[in-house]
Design an enzyme around this catalytic site. Structure first.
Site, PDB file in Angstrom:
ATOM      1  CB  CYS A  55      25.454   2.496 -12.418  1.00 43.02           C
ATOM      2  SG  CYS A  55      24.104   2.318 -13.598  1.00 43.02           S
TER       3      CYS A  55
ATOM      4  CD  GLU B 151       5.550  12.667 -11.504  1.00 48.40           C
ATOM      5  OE1 GLU B 151       6.394  13.464 -11.962  1.00 48.40           O
ATOM      6  OE2 GLU B 151       5.848  11.539 -11.069  1.00 48.40           O
TER       7      GLU B 151
ATOM      8  CB  CYS C 202      25.933   1.848 -19.313  1.00 48.52           C
ATOM      9  SG  CYS C 202      26.292   3.571 -19.667  1.00 48.52           S
TER      10      CYS C 202
ATOM     11  CB  CYS D  21      30.053   4.834 -13.510  1.00 45.38           C
ATOM     12  SG  CYS D  21      29.583   6.162 -14.651  1.00 45.38           S
TER      13      CYS D  21
ATOM     14  CB  CYS E  29      22.653   8.114 -14.275  1.00 51.36           C
ATOM     15  SG  CYS E  29      23.303   8.195 -15.944  1.00 51.36           S
TER      16      CYS E  29
END
Length: 420
Positions: A230, A64, A236, A227, A220
Site C-alpha cells: 500500500c 461508470e 493508515c 498492506c 485495500c
C-alpha cells in the site's frame, strides 16, 4: 451545541485529515503509485485521449453506469461493444430500448441501460447535445446519475476538484481513519463525502479519484488486503493499530480517545486483533434475499423450415427485468405440490392463449436456480410441444416465435438462457 436531527456532531480529529502536510504527502504517494500501477482500461484511454469534452464525458459516464454493481473484468467487453455501436450521445439517443437491452443482456440490473439511454435522449433534445459541466448539474439534470456518478464524470472529464465515494473509497477511508460506525448510515456517508472532497488533489482530481478507487479494488481489498504494497500505509490508522496495538490502555474507549464517538465502532464490537485492518469498514447485517418459485413453460413448435422454435413474451416495462423477453412464466404460491404447480401453470396458459392446454401435457424438465441481488429464484421448468400454427393476441402482450439462434440474440436474461 445541539446539532440538527440526522446529523453527527463534528467527529474528533483522529478521524479526520486535518494536517495539510499529511494531505499533501498522501496525495503525492497515491498519485505516484497510480501512475506506476494503474490498470490499462478502455474508458481510461478514452478519457485521456478524447479531445472533445462531450465525448469524453459520455465515455466516462457509460463506464461508470456499467461498473455499478458489476466487476471490471465483466464490463470491458460490454463497454467496447457499446462504444463501437454508439460512439456518441447522439448515436445512443437514436437507438431503441430493445437494442440497448440486447447489448446489456447478461450485465444485470437492466434499468441502468434504460436510464442511460433516456438520459442521452434528454441531453440531445433538451440540452442541445451538450453534457452538463459540473457535478451539481450532472446530478440535477440527468436521470439515473447520482452523487457518485456525477462526481466521477465531473472530476475525470472536466477536471472539477470534487471527490467521489463508492464502495472502494468507503473501505479505504474507513481503514485510513479507523471509522467503525455503520458505513451505510447516511450520517457516516456524509462524513466520508466531506473527507473525499477535502482529500481530492486539486490539480489532478480525476486521476486522484480513480487512484483511490483503484487502491480499494486492487490493494485495500475487502478480505485479504495487501498492506505491504500500500502506497499510503503510513497514513493508515488501522494499519498502525495492527502493528502497534491500542494506543490507550482503557479497554472500552476506542483509540480516538473520545467516549461515545459517532465514528468509532460501537462498544459491543471491540477491535478484533485477528482481523487487523479488516475490522473496518463495519456494515449492518445484510437482509436475507427473499425466496421465490416461478413456473416457466418452454412452448415449442416446428418452424416452417423444420427448425424448432420457442415462444417468448415480453415482460412489463417496469419492475424486475423490465422489458426483457422470457418464456411464459408464473410466480407460484409457496409450498405448492408438483401436481398443483402443473395445474396452475396449465390454467395460466389456457387463460392467456385461449388454447386447450391440459396439465397432463406439460412435461416437467427440472429446476433452475438463479440468484438476483435480493431474490433467490427457482424456476420450475416445463415444456410443451405444439402442433400447427398458433397465434397470440398482440394487443394483450408482445410475443414472438424464435429459433435458438434468435433467442440468444434477443434481450433475454441470463436466467432464461439457463432455463433453455
Amino acid at each position: 451545541a445541539a446539532f440538527p436531527a440526522g446529523t453527527l456532531a463534528p467527529p474528533p480529529t483522529p478521524h479526520l485529515f486535518s494536517d495539510p502536510a499529511e494531505i499533501g504527502s498522501l496525495r503525492g504517494n497515491l498519485l505516484a503509485w497510480y501512475d506506476r500501477c494503474k490498470r490499462d482500461l478502455p474508458w481510461r484511454t478514452l478519457a485521456a485521449t478524447e479531445p472533445d469534452a462531450d465525448r469524453r464525458a459520455y465515455a466516462v459516464w457509460v463506464s461508470e453506469i456499467m461498473l455499478q454493481q458489476t466487476q471490471v473484468a465483466t464490463v470491458i467487453d460490454y463497454y467496447n461493444r457499446w462504444m463501437q455501436k454508439w460512439p456518441t450521445l447522439q448515436a445512443l439517443a437514436q437507438a431503441s430500448l430493445e437494442e440497448v437491452n440486447e447489448l446489456w443482456a447478461g450485465l444485470g440490473y437492466y434499468s441502468r441501460g434504460k436510464r442511460l439511454q433516456e438520459a442521452a435522449k434528454k441531453v440531445v433534445s433538451e440540452l442541445a447535445g451538450q453534457m452538463p459541466r459540473t457535478a451539481e448539474d450532472l446530478q440535477k439534470l440527468l436521470p439515473g446519475v447520482g452523487r457518485y456518478t456525477a462526481g466521477a464524470i465531473a472530476s475525470i472529464s472536466y477536471g472539477q476538484a470534487t471527490g467521489v465515494v463508492d464502495g472502494n473509497v468507503i473501505r479505504v477511508l474507513c481503514r485510513l481513519r479507523c471509522i467503525g460506525a455503520d458505513s451505510n448510515s447516511p450520517a457516516v456517508i456524509d462524513q466520508l463525502w466531506d473527507m473525499a472532497n477535502a482529500l481530492v488533489d486539486r490539480s489532478r482530481p480525476g486521476d486522484f479519484n480513480q487512484a483511490l478507487m483503484e487502491l480499494g479494488a486492487t490493494v485495500c481489498t475487502p478480505k485479504a488486503p495487501l498492506c505491504g504494497e500500500c502506497p499510503v500505509k503510513q497514513h493508515c490508522r488501522a494499519w498502525r493499530r495492527k502493528l502497534f496495538g491500542k494506543s490507550t490502555p482503557v479497554p472500552d474507549v476506542e483509540d480516538c480517545g473520545v467516549g461515545s464517538c459517532p465514528l468509532c465502532p460501537p462498544p459491543t464490537e471491540p477491535w478484533d486483533s485477528s482481523l487487523g485492518v479488516t475490522n473496518f469498514p463495519r456494515k449492518a447485517a445484510k437482509k436475507q434475499p427473499r425466496v421465490e418459485r416461478t413456473a416457466t413453460c418452454v412452448l415449442e413448435r416446428k418452424g416452417c423450415h423444420g427448425a424448432l422454435e420457442y415462444l417468448i413474451v415480453q415482460r412489463p416495462s417496469s419492475g424486475l427485468l423490465a422489458g426483457l423477453w422470457e418464456f411464459p412464466s408464473l410466480l407460484l404460491a409457496q409450498d405448492l405440490q408438483e401436481e398443483k404447480q402443473r395445474e396452475v401453470l396449465a390454467d395460466h396458459l389456457r387463460a392467456w392463449t385461449g388454447w386447450p392446454v391440459a396439465a397432463g401435457g406439460l412435461q416437467f424438465i427440472g429446476e433452475v436456480v438463479h440468484i438476483f441481488s435480493h431474490i433467490h429464484q427457482t424456476y420450475v421448468v416445463y415444456s410443451l410441444h405444439l402442433d400447427g400454427d398458433v397465434t397470440l393476441d398482440p394487443t394483450l402482450f408482445p410475443s414472438r416465435w424464435v429459433t435458438e439462434e434468435e433467442f440468444h440474440a434477443s434481450a433475454v436474461s441470463t436466467a432464461m438462457k439457463k432455463v433453455l
